[in-house]
Motif scaffolding. Structure first.
Motif, PDB file in Angstrom:
ATOM      1  N   ARG A 179     148.153  65.261  30.767  1.00 50.74           N
ATOM      2  CA  ARG A 179     147.656  66.538  30.853  1.00 50.74           C
ATOM      3  C   ARG A 179     148.469  67.230  32.011  1.00 50.74           C
ATOM      4  O   ARG A 179     148.973  68.409  31.876  1.00 50.74           O
ATOM      5  CB  ARG A 179     146.205  66.721  31.152  1.00 50.74           C
ATOM      6  CG  ARG A 179     145.577  68.048  31.452  1.00 50.74           C
ATOM      7  CD  ARG A 179     145.814  69.083  30.879  1.00 50.74           C
ATOM      8  NE  ARG A 179     145.471  68.863  29.290  1.00 50.74           N
ATOM      9  CZ  ARG A 179     146.153  69.512  28.328  1.00 50.74           C
ATOM     10  NH1 ARG A 179     147.080  70.212  28.529  1.00 50.74           N
ATOM     11  NH2 ARG A 179     145.718  69.284  27.051  1.00 50.74           N
ATOM     12  N   GLU A 183     150.552  70.449  30.650  1.00 49.68           N
ATOM     13  CA  GLU A 183     149.958  71.856  30.799  1.00 49.68           C
ATOM     14  C   GLU A 183     150.957  72.943  31.184  1.00 49.68           C
ATOM     15  O   GLU A 183     151.050  74.189  30.760  1.00 49.68           O
ATOM     16  CB  GLU A 183     148.716  71.791  31.854  1.00 49.68           C
ATOM     17  CG  GLU A 183     147.786  73.120  31.643  1.00 49.68           C
ATOM     18  CD  GLU A 183     146.520  72.572  32.318  1.00 49.68           C
ATOM     19  OE1 GLU A 183     145.646  73.299  32.077  1.00 49.68           O
ATOM     20  OE2 GLU A 183     146.238  71.782  33.324  1.00 49.68           O
ATOM     21  N   LEU A 212     139.799  66.902  29.562  1.00 49.35           N
ATOM     22  CA  LEU A 212     141.403  66.822  29.672  1.00 49.35           C
ATOM     23  C   LEU A 212     141.863  67.265  28.225  1.00 49.35           C
ATOM     24  O   LEU A 212     143.033  67.517  28.341  1.00 49.35           O
ATOM     25  CB  LEU A 212     141.505  65.383  29.922  1.00 49.35           C
ATOM     26  CG  LEU A 212     141.008  64.925  31.497  1.00 49.35           C
ATOM     27  CD1 LEU A 212     141.133  63.406  31.730  1.00 49.35           C
ATOM     28  CD2 LEU A 212     141.968  65.623  32.606  1.00 49.35           C
ATOM     29  N   ASN A 214     142.608  68.801  24.624  1.00 49.02           N
ATOM     30  CA  ASN A 214     142.407  70.105  23.852  1.00 49.02           C
ATOM     31  C   ASN A 214     141.538  69.843  22.779  1.00 49.02           C
ATOM     32  O   ASN A 214     140.483  70.995  22.448  1.00 49.02           O
ATOM     33  CB  ASN A 214     143.851  70.617  23.349  1.00 49.02           C
ATOM     34  CG  ASN A 214     144.828  71.008  24.395  1.00 49.02           C
ATOM     35  OD1 ASN A 214     145.807  70.401  24.622  1.00 49.02           O
ATOM     36  ND2 ASN A 214     144.352  72.177  24.902  1.00 49.02           N
TER      37      ASN A 214
END
Length: 442
Positions: A179, A183, A212, A214
């Motif tokens: 992540r 991101e 964490l 999506n």
């Protein structure tokens, strides 16, 4: 393009949608479609290529699968001749990503893992910070090179199948670091997770993963199969423990954000071979081996497309029953017994997901729907999912213990009462008149 050409194109689009059903433009929910690349090797009418994908039926498409090199700890192609262009390959990665040209809003990701990949090498990678870094950096290079919009983690399963108890938290560390890397790049990070409560409790820190990721793709199928040696439903909607409703309750009770959960819907069934042809109820004994379909060629597994063609060939031979407790159908003929979903059972599942206010639905896999339309409408089950997503009530009341059974037939639609409704209803006719007018002027 001339105004006449534009209007003709729009008119044809509307006409096609009217005759073929719903797509993702009719709702605001997620429809995640897994593509099993191995379907390229199926015979005859079962062969499924990237060109067979209708990108208007999905909001996200996931290429299954990439793998993990257990020596370098890097992501890798599992079938370079199919996946890549190099050396005269088929270039499926490139063709898959190019689907976005047909639907610019489509998100195209790749799944790493799967059942055949096992669990041990993922466990070995995830427990070591250095190996995790190698894997993460390799995925950055991989996604950048091939143009994917993100990664789907399909580790089956943390702390299981030669894994270690620490996998549960090591999986969280892996997701945290992915992540952090993804991101800033705007990439998606999702995971496919198990349905049985016995695996959920051992494998996943649900609250942390929910924050964490999506999306969390729940593999809510394979509850029963030939391994039980008795007939059972592949994906029963209701039941005490092994059911879709029980799985959803488990994830929600453990702290999952419903807006991150995507309900898995199987476009295939599980097959069984009866020990006694006169005993064909749910729970009756079956043989160790079942039977396979002509396209998928896997014992105990049958695509919806295979089943519909078998029934069309011998419509009188097959008996269909509806299990009102599990809210799913099953069919049998002689010693062959199949549990699979149909339009009604899928509609019931989507309606339940919407009552829970989930993100949407996921399918495994596109290549087992009736994608050629050999039994009628192309992609009948995918269209049923999109139709249900566009019409189901959302979170207006607590999810029922027993989801609705087959609904009563809808009454004939009334005349539109508002000017806006009337305009929408008669838009194709208005467009046709406009086209004729422009043609006359030309």
């Amino acid at each position: 393009m001339t105004p006449l050409g534009v209007l003709l194109g729009l008119l044809l689009t509307l006409a096609a949608r009217h005759t073929t059903g719903q797509d993702v433009t009719t709702h605001d929910r997620v429809v995640v479609c897994y593509f099993g690349s191995w379907a390229f090797y199926r015979p005859e009418e079962g062969k499924f290529t990237v060109d067979n994908i209708d990108p208007q039926l999905c909001t996200h498409v996931v290429y299954a699968f990439a793998g993990l090199d257990e020596t370098s700890h890097k992501i890798r192609s599992l079938d370079p001749n199919l996946d890549l262009d190099a050396g005269g390959g088929h270039g499926y990665y490139r063709k898959f990503v190019e689907l976005k040209r047909l639907n610019p809003r489509l998100k195209v990701t790749i799944a790493v893992g799967g059942w055949n990949e096992g669990s041990k090498k993922y466990s070995d990678m995830a427990k070591d910070p250095v190996k995790r870094a190698k894997f993460i950096n390799s995925t950055i290079d991989f996604l950048t090179t091939h143009g994917f919009d993100g990664l789907d983690l399909d580790w089956e399963y943390p702390a299981r199948r030669m894994g270690i108890p620490e996998d549960k938290q090591n999986f969280v560390k892996l997701v945290e670091e992915l992540r952090e890397a993804y991101e800033p790049r705007g990439w998606l990070l999702t995971a496919a997770v198990a349905a049985p409560q016995s695996i959920i409790s051992v494998s996943y820190d649900v609250p942390k993963l929910s924050k964490l990721l999506n999306y969390i793709h729940i593999m809510s199928y394979d509850y029963h199969g030939k391994w039980d040696q008795e007939t059972g439903h592949n994906a029963p909607l209701t039941g005490e423990e092994l059911s879709v409703n029980a799985t959803l309750n488990t994830y929600l009770e453990l702290g999952a954000d419903p807006a991150k959960l995507v309900l898995g819907v199987p476009l295939y069934g599980r097959t069984f071979k009866l020990v006694d042809v006169d005993r064909h109820e749910v729970g009756d004994p079956t043989a160790e081996k079942a039977f396979k379909g002509p396209y998928t060629r896997e014992d105990g597994f049958l695509g919806y497309n295979e089943m519909c063609e078998m029934r069309a060939a011998e419509p009188i031979a097959w008996t269909t029953r509806w299990d009102d407790e599990a809210k799913v159908p099953y069919v049998f003929h002689k010693n062959m017994w199949v549990s699979l979903d149909d339009e009604q059972s899928i509609t019931n599942k989507v309606e339940l997901a919407m009552r829970y206010e989930l993100a949407g639905a996921m399918v495994w896999t596109l290549d087992t729907d009736d994608f050629r339309g050999n039994c009628g409408t192309k992609y009948k089950l995918m269209r049923a999912i999109n139709h249900a997503l566009s019409t189901a009530q959302r979170g207006t009341e607590p999810p029922p213990t027993e989801p609705p059974t087959t609904p009563e037939p809808e009454p004939e639609p009334e005349e539109p009462k508002s000017t806006a409704a009337a305009a929408a209803c008669h838009l194709p006719a208005l467009l046709a008149l406009t086209v004729l007018s422009l043609a006359a002027r030309g």
